[in-house]
Design an enzyme around this catalytic site. Sequence first.
Site, PDB file in Angstrom:
ATOM      1  N   ARG A  58      67.206 101.719  62.810  1.00  0.00           N
ATOM      2  CA  ARG A  58      67.040 103.181  62.906  1.00  0.00           C
ATOM      3  C   ARG A  58      65.575 103.568  62.681  1.00  0.00           C
ATOM      4  NH1 ARG A  58      70.671 107.009  59.153  1.00  0.00           N
ATOM      5  NH2 ARG A  58      69.206 106.301  57.566  1.00  0.00           N
ATOM      6  N   LYS A 157      64.802 110.042  61.946  1.00  0.00           N
ATOM      7  CA  LYS A 157      64.451 110.380  60.558  1.00  0.00           C
ATOM      8  C   LYS A 157      62.932 110.594  60.486  1.00  0.00           C
ATOM      9  CE  LYS A 157      66.211 108.820  56.124  1.00  0.00           C
ATOM     10  NZ  LYS A 157      66.684 110.100  55.636  1.00  0.00           N
ATOM     11  N   GLU A 191      75.540 119.424  58.405  1.00  0.00           N
ATOM     12  CA  GLU A 191      75.481 118.380  57.366  1.00  0.00           C
ATOM     13  C   GLU A 191      74.874 118.957  56.096  1.00  0.00           C
ATOM     14  OE1 GLU A 191      72.872 115.269  58.861  1.00  0.00           O
ATOM     15  OE2 GLU A 191      71.305 116.706  59.329  1.00  0.00           O
TER      16      GLU A 191
HETATM   17  C1  PLP Z   1      69.547 114.796  57.207  1.00  0.00           C
HETATM   18  C2  PLP Z   1      70.345 113.608  56.789  1.00  0.00           C
HETATM   19  N1  PLP Z   1      71.621 113.509  57.153  1.00  0.00           N
HETATM   20  C3  PLP Z   1      72.379 112.474  56.802  1.00  0.00           C
HETATM   21  C4  PLP Z   1      71.879 111.447  56.028  1.00  0.00           C
HETATM   22  C5  PLP Z   1      72.751 110.284  55.664  1.00  0.00           C
HETATM   23  O1  PLP Z   1      72.334 109.129  56.346  1.00  0.00           O
HETATM   24  P1  PLP Z   1      72.504 107.688  55.699  1.00  0.00           P
HETATM   25  O2  PLP Z   1      73.953 107.530  55.414  1.00  0.00           O
HETATM   26  O3  PLP Z   1      72.020 106.758  56.749  1.00  0.00           O
HETATM   27  O4  PLP Z   1      71.686 107.654  54.469  1.00  0.00           O
HETATM   28  C6  PLP Z   1      70.550 111.496  55.605  1.00  0.00           C
HETATM   29  C7  PLP Z   1      69.959 110.437  54.794  1.00  0.00           C
HETATM   30  O5  PLP Z   1      69.397 109.504  55.298  1.00  0.00           O
HETATM   31  C8  PLP Z   1      69.762 112.593  56.007  1.00  0.00           C
HETATM   32  O6  PLP Z   1      68.488 112.681  55.623  1.00  0.00           O
END
Ligand code: PLP
Length: 305
Positions: A58, A157, A191
């Site tokens: 990712r 990200k 989210e």
């Molecule tokens: C905006 C956002 N949504 C969702 C997540 C959850 O993603 P992950 O389970 O890969 O940490 C994160 C954290 O990384 C995030 O920053």
Amino acid sequence: MEPTKKIWMDGKMVDWEKANVHVLTHGLHYGGGVFEGIRVYETAKGQAIFRLRDHMIRFYDSAKVIELKIPYSLDKLCEAVKEVVRVNGPKVDYIRPIAYYGTGAVGLNPIRLPTKVAIACMFMGPYLGDDQQRNGARLITSSWEKPSNRAAALNAKICGNYINSVLARLEAVRKGADEALMLDSVGNVAEGTGENLFMVKNGRISTPGMASGILGGITRDSILQLAPDLGFGVTERNITRSELFVADEVFLTGTAAEVLPVREIDDRPIGGGKPGPISLKIQRAFSEVTKGKNKKYAHWLDYLK
Ligand SMILES: Cc1ncc(COP(=O)(O)O)c(C=O)c1O
């Protein structure tokens, strides 16, 4: 945050206090960078990194979106992540890789700028607190919505994307809540500021799809794979805010937050105002996977030794 010993910076291990960046760094001014958050767990076979390769894939995908060329192979960076954890000892539980456009010009165009890469690790503990992890978090709906998919690359990200989350989190904390619920640009549930969201109604689990401007969470993906083992299907669909008010259960997922039950949204109790049975089942199942107690998902753990 307690300092650790070393941070990997551009191929070298550097002392924590010397891991600094130049003030004219593009990533600092315009958010031209990408990052990851990865958990380290203590297991019966020692420390293990959860879904390391998936996180680093990712990382490269996020970099691709902003045309940032990472001058190291995926294997090299995965090894560097492990080395940082080894060097810093058994107390760390969270890893933060970051890559960003460096210095060389003050304008927005980053294309000729060098890529800088760093990997740090630290102790984080339960992201929103012990009580929240056990008894559920309190959310408010943020007045800041997520940008539309036309305005931002939300599946990546990207550092600059996070100012939206920072505004929402400041608002939540100021209002005495633990976390903010973010709606997407058309008003559907997206989210949390750093977590994905799931709801349960009549034994059915739903979660917003990628078009709702969410990050495709690695924990979310883990739950999508784990839930059917427990007898629950998960539907990816649009969810409205008021559906959450009448949900039986809501929980958040994320690397930092892990599986976090939600007990209240906008001062309204969710379900019974305490973590529901399905959230708890999923929380327990996820924890077993991360501790190396579920053979089916043993391949998600990268052991340090
Ligand atoms: C905006 C956002 N949504 C969702 C997540 C959850 O993603 P992950 O389970 O890969 O940490 C994160 C954290 O990384 C995030 O920053």
